[in-house]
Motif scaffolding. Structure first.
Motif, PDB file in Angstrom:
ATOM      1  N   GLU A   4       4.269  30.057   4.131  1.00 37.93           N
ATOM      2  CA  GLU A   4       4.592  29.129   3.471  1.00 37.93           C
ATOM      3  C   GLU A   4       5.300  27.263   3.754  1.00 37.93           C
ATOM      4  OE1 GLU A   4       8.149  31.717   2.264  1.00 37.93           O
ATOM      5  OE2 GLU A   4       8.005  30.782  -0.124  1.00 37.93           O
ATOM      6  N   MET A  45      14.019  30.530  10.054  1.00 35.13           N
ATOM      7  CA  MET A  45      12.992  31.404   8.842  1.00 35.13           C
ATOM      8  C   MET A  45      12.456  32.919   8.982  1.00 35.13           C
ATOM      9  SD  MET A  45      11.052  27.984   7.338  1.00 35.13           S
ATOM     10  CE  MET A  45      10.381  28.997   6.110  1.00 35.13           C
ATOM     11  N   GLU A  62      15.575  35.270   9.610  1.00 34.60           N
ATOM     12  CA  GLU A  62      16.124  35.302   8.080  1.00 34.60           C
ATOM     13  C   GLU A  62      15.161  35.809   7.372  1.00 34.60           C
ATOM     14  OE1 GLU A  62      19.510  34.959   5.433  1.00 34.60           O
ATOM     15  OE2 GLU A  62      19.276  34.028   7.161  1.00 34.60           O
ATOM     16  N   LEU A  63      13.802  36.059   7.673  1.00 35.82           N
ATOM     17  CA  LEU A  63      12.919  37.138   6.484  1.00 35.82           C
ATOM     18  C   LEU A  63      13.205  37.999   7.364  1.00 35.82           C
ATOM     19  CD1 LEU A  63      10.909  36.598   4.337  1.00 35.82           C
ATOM     20  CD2 LEU A  63       9.229  36.551   6.455  1.00 35.82           C
ATOM     21  N   ASN A  72      16.188  40.260   5.632  1.00 32.69           N
ATOM     22  CA  ASN A  72      15.987  40.042   4.423  1.00 32.69           C
ATOM     23  C   ASN A  72      15.221  41.385   4.093  1.00 32.69           C
ATOM     24  OD1 ASN A  72      18.255  38.295   3.473  1.00 32.69           O
ATOM     25  ND2 ASN A  72      16.137  36.923   3.688  1.00 32.69           N
ATOM     26  N   VAL A  73      13.827  41.266   4.414  1.00 31.26           N
ATOM     27  CA  VAL A  73      12.470  42.462   4.324  1.00 31.26           C
ATOM     28  C   VAL A  73      13.292  43.977   4.910  1.00 31.26           C
ATOM     29  CG1 VAL A  73      10.666  43.204   5.241  1.00 31.26           C
ATOM     30  CG2 VAL A  73      10.565  40.724   4.882  1.00 31.26           C
ATOM     31  N   LYS A 130      16.631  44.836   4.876  1.00 37.63           N
ATOM     32  CA  LYS A 130      17.482  45.159   3.906  1.00 37.63           C
ATOM     33  C   LYS A 130      16.233  45.814   2.347  1.00 37.63           C
ATOM     34  CE  LYS A 130      20.835  43.614   0.855  1.00 37.63           C
ATOM     35  NZ  LYS A 130      21.521  42.000   0.554  1.00 37.63           N
ATOM     36  N   GLN A 131      15.497  44.831   2.246  1.00 38.76           N
ATOM     37  CA  GLN A 131      14.059  45.048   1.629  1.00 38.76           C
ATOM     38  C   GLN A 131      13.587  46.710   1.949  1.00 38.76           C
ATOM     39  OE1 GLN A 131      12.805  41.436   1.122  1.00 38.76           O
ATOM     40  NE2 GLN A 131      11.518  42.071  -1.685  1.00 38.76           N
ATOM     41  N   ALA A 134       5.831  41.216  -0.316  1.00 40.76           N
ATOM     42  CA  ALA A 134       6.024  41.585  -1.661  1.00 40.76           C
ATOM     43  C   ALA A 134       5.965  43.600  -1.473  1.00 40.76           C
ATOM     44  CB  ALA A 134       5.201  41.291  -2.717  1.00 40.76           C
ATOM     45  N   TYR A 182       7.233  27.224  -6.689  1.00 36.66           N
ATOM     46  CA  TYR A 182       7.227  27.404  -5.950  1.00 36.66           C
ATOM     47  C   TYR A 182       7.870  26.011  -4.442  1.00 36.66           C
ATOM     48  CZ  TYR A 182       3.489  23.858  -6.043  1.00 36.66           C
ATOM     49  OH  TYR A 182       2.816  22.530  -6.319  1.00 36.66           O
ATOM     50  N   TYR A 229      14.218  27.543   1.349  1.00 40.14           N
ATOM     51  CA  TYR A 229      13.025  29.341   1.589  1.00 40.14           C
ATOM     52  C   TYR A 229      14.250  30.225   2.623  1.00 40.14           C
ATOM     53  CZ  TYR A 229       9.297  26.271   1.130  1.00 40.14           C
ATOM     54  OH  TYR A 229       7.955  25.509   0.580  1.00 40.14           O
ATOM     55  N   PRO A 230      14.680  29.913   3.436  1.00 41.14           N
ATOM     56  CA  PRO A 230      15.647  32.010   3.742  1.00 41.14           C
ATOM     57  C   PRO A 230      16.612  32.132   2.049  1.00 41.14           C
ATOM     58  CG  PRO A 230      15.988  30.135   5.427  1.00 41.14           C
ATOM     59  CD  PRO A 230      15.347  29.318   4.800  1.00 41.14           C
ATOM     60  N   HIS A 238      14.148  33.663  -0.340  1.00 39.21           N
ATOM     61  CA  HIS A 238      13.874  35.123   0.567  1.00 39.21           C
ATOM     62  C   HIS A 238      15.234  36.285   0.455  1.00 39.21           C
ATOM     63  CE1 HIS A 238      11.050  33.487   3.587  1.00 39.21           C
ATOM     64  NE2 HIS A 238      10.540  32.753   2.808  1.00 39.21           N
ATOM     65  N   LYS A 239      16.355  35.417   0.603  1.00 41.48           N
ATOM     66  CA  LYS A 239      17.347  36.480  -0.103  1.00 41.48           C
ATOM     67  C   LYS A 239      17.553  36.638  -1.181  1.00 41.48           C
ATOM     68  CE  LYS A 239      22.513  36.087   2.239  1.00 41.48           C
ATOM     69  NZ  LYS A 239      23.380  36.805   0.806  1.00 41.48           N
ATOM     70  N   GLU A 276      15.423  37.093  -2.810  1.00 42.73           N
ATOM     71  CA  GLU A 276      13.916  37.847  -3.237  1.00 42.73           C
ATOM     72  C   GLU A 276      14.473  39.833  -3.010  1.00 42.73           C
ATOM     73  OE1 GLU A 276      10.236  37.158  -1.132  1.00 42.73           O
ATOM     74  OE2 GLU A 276       9.121  38.593  -1.716  1.00 42.73           O
ATOM     75  N   ALA A 277      15.985  39.347  -1.644  1.00 37.47           N
ATOM     76  CA  ALA A 277      15.512  40.459  -0.847  1.00 37.47           C
ATOM     77  C   ALA A 277      17.051  41.325  -1.374  1.00 37.47           C
ATOM     78  CB  ALA A 277      16.495  40.457  -0.077  1.00 37.47           C
ATOM     79  N   GLU A 278      17.735  40.937  -2.321  1.00 38.17           N
ATOM     80  CA  GLU A 278      18.721  40.758  -3.199  1.00 38.17           C
ATOM     81  C   GLU A 278      18.095  41.459  -4.530  1.00 38.17           C
ATOM     82  OE1 GLU A 278      21.502  37.846  -3.397  1.00 38.17           O
ATOM     83  OE2 GLU A 278      22.011  38.452  -1.923  1.00 38.17           O
ATOM     84  N   THR A 321       8.263  37.945  -6.785  1.00 38.54           N
ATOM     85  CA  THR A 321       7.322  36.720  -5.996  1.00 38.54           C
ATOM     86  C   THR A 321       5.797  37.067  -6.566  1.00 38.54           C
ATOM     87  OG1 THR A 321       6.834  37.815  -3.834  1.00 38.54           O
ATOM     88  CG2 THR A 321       8.233  35.908  -3.777  1.00 38.54           C
ATOM     89  N   LYS A 372       3.123  31.210  -2.699  1.00 38.62           N
ATOM     90  CA  LYS A 372       4.189  31.677  -2.769  1.00 38.62           C
ATOM     91  C   LYS A 372       5.054  31.214  -3.789  1.00 38.62           C
ATOM     92  CE  LYS A 372       7.630  35.640  -0.794  1.00 38.62           C
ATOM     93  NZ  LYS A 372       7.934  36.161   0.196  1.00 38.62           N
ATOM     94  N   TYR A 396       8.452  31.704  -6.994  1.00 39.43           N
ATOM     95  CA  TYR A 396       9.546  32.985  -7.089  1.00 39.43           C
ATOM     96  C   TYR A 396       9.649  33.318  -8.506  1.00 39.43           C
ATOM     97  CZ  TYR A 396       9.663  32.443  -2.257  1.00 39.43           C
ATOM     98  OH  TYR A 396       9.365  32.681  -0.783  1.00 39.43           O
TER      99      TYR A 396
END
Lengths: 220, 115
Positions: free
Chosen positions: A29, A65, A68-69, A72-73, A75-76, A219, B26, B50-51, B54-55, B57-59, B64, B75, B77
């Protein structure tokens, strides 16, 4: 929009490598961001633009970053694991497979003594672990040099690792230390059996998620 | 104009709103669109963008899509169904906040308003 020179691409890659970015998704990214910014500027301006981007994507920003990723992942994947365990939501085939699985589990609990049942489940956990490691081997590296890994693969491998470590501490180590005598303790056997059943479900859900995910992508 | 702290709390709403208007976007595109819409007054920092993506997306508010662009991956969104619902509620929440802020900053405009 122009095409980037080899030199520019080299600058970007060497900068990103120096940041020791942990996850492929973050690396890609940021790389796309650098490239698109440069493509929309002139070649003469590129050193100053790169310097500006280097400030933007500083060490602390990139580490943030990555972190944070990861959060989040994680959690996913947890949500995906819970969804997998909700067998009633998985259509006819999923429901049938779950009923067969539960039936086999019930038969095993009644036929096999608890102490041996734990060993059977331990084998299941080890097999699923091997499966996860095989499918997510892109996250494994035995090289000393830094390598970015896929976030989902790394998270799944980490979870499997934690599960096996917990198992070692609650089952294998007490068994070795007491030379198997602890197996005659009913409380230990039943407590371990309950933990084992949950562990089996946990590891199977990880295996299912690992098999669903493409090898190099996030994804979910 | 340094308004990073003011933007921070509204960043998710800005992203959701832009994605409602544009089918998919993007990271770089989002920063440029914000710059363009605000004539350069608001600059979204990439370290926050970016965070936040991602947040979201996680929610489950964003999905993506990976596309190959000139030997690299990009990527994209886009809003999910839940994301589309969330835009409306986030927008009215932000609009309500802005209206209240306006009342505090310029009380003369709303004489009947009491704190």
């Amino acid at each position: 929009m122009r095409k980037l020179t080899e030199q520019e691409l080299l600058w970007i890659h060497s900068r990103q490598k120096s940041l020791h970015i942990r996850y492929t998704e973050v690396y890609e990214e940021i790389f796309d961001h650098y490239c698109t910014t440069l493509e929309n500027s002139t070649e003469i301006d590129s050193p100053s633009i790169i310097a500006k981007l280097n400030d933007t994507f500083s060490w602390s920003v990139v580490k943030g970053m990555d972190k944070e990723l990861e959060k989040n992942v994680s959690k996913q994947i947890w949500v995906a694991q819970l969804d997998f365990l909700k067998f009633w939501n998985r259509g006819f085939k999923g429901l049938l497979a779950s009923i067969i699985g539960f039936a086999l589990l019930a038969i095993a609990i009644f036929i096999i003594p608890a102490s041996e049942l734990i060993l059977v489940f331990l084998v299941i956990i080890l097999i699923t672990t091997a499966g996860v490691f095989f499918m997510k081997r892109d996250a494994l590296s035995f090289r000393l040099s830094h390598k970015t890994v896929s976030i989902s693969s790394a998270t799944i491998i980490k979870r499997v690792g934690i599960l096996n470590t917990i198992f070692m501490w609650i089952y294998v180590i007490p068994s070795v230390l007491t030379r198997g005598e602890i197996h005659s303790n009913t409380l230990f056997v039943w407590a371990t059996a309950i933990v084992t059943i949950f562990s089996v479900m946990y590891s199977i859900s990880l295996l299912a998620i690992a098999s669903d995910l493409p090898a190099q992508r996030t994804a979910i | 104009m340094s308004n990073n702290n003011l933007i921070k709390g509204s960043l998710q709403t800005i992203i959701l709103k832009l994605l409602e208007e544009n089918e998919k976007m993007y990271g770089y595109e989002i920063t440029q669109r914000v710059k363009e819409l605000t004539a350069g007054e608001i600059k979204i920092t990439e370290g926050a963008l970016y965070p936040a993506l991602h947040k979201l997306e996680a929610e489950g508010l964003l999905s993506t899509e990976i596309q190959q662009v000139d030997n690299r991956v990009r990527k994209y969104y886009r809003l999910t169904k839940d994301g589309q619902k969330e835009v409306t509620s986030k927008m009215s929440e932000l609009q309500g906040f802005v209206e209240n802020l306006q009342r505090i900053l310029t009380p003369d405009l709303k004489p009947g308003f009491n704190i």
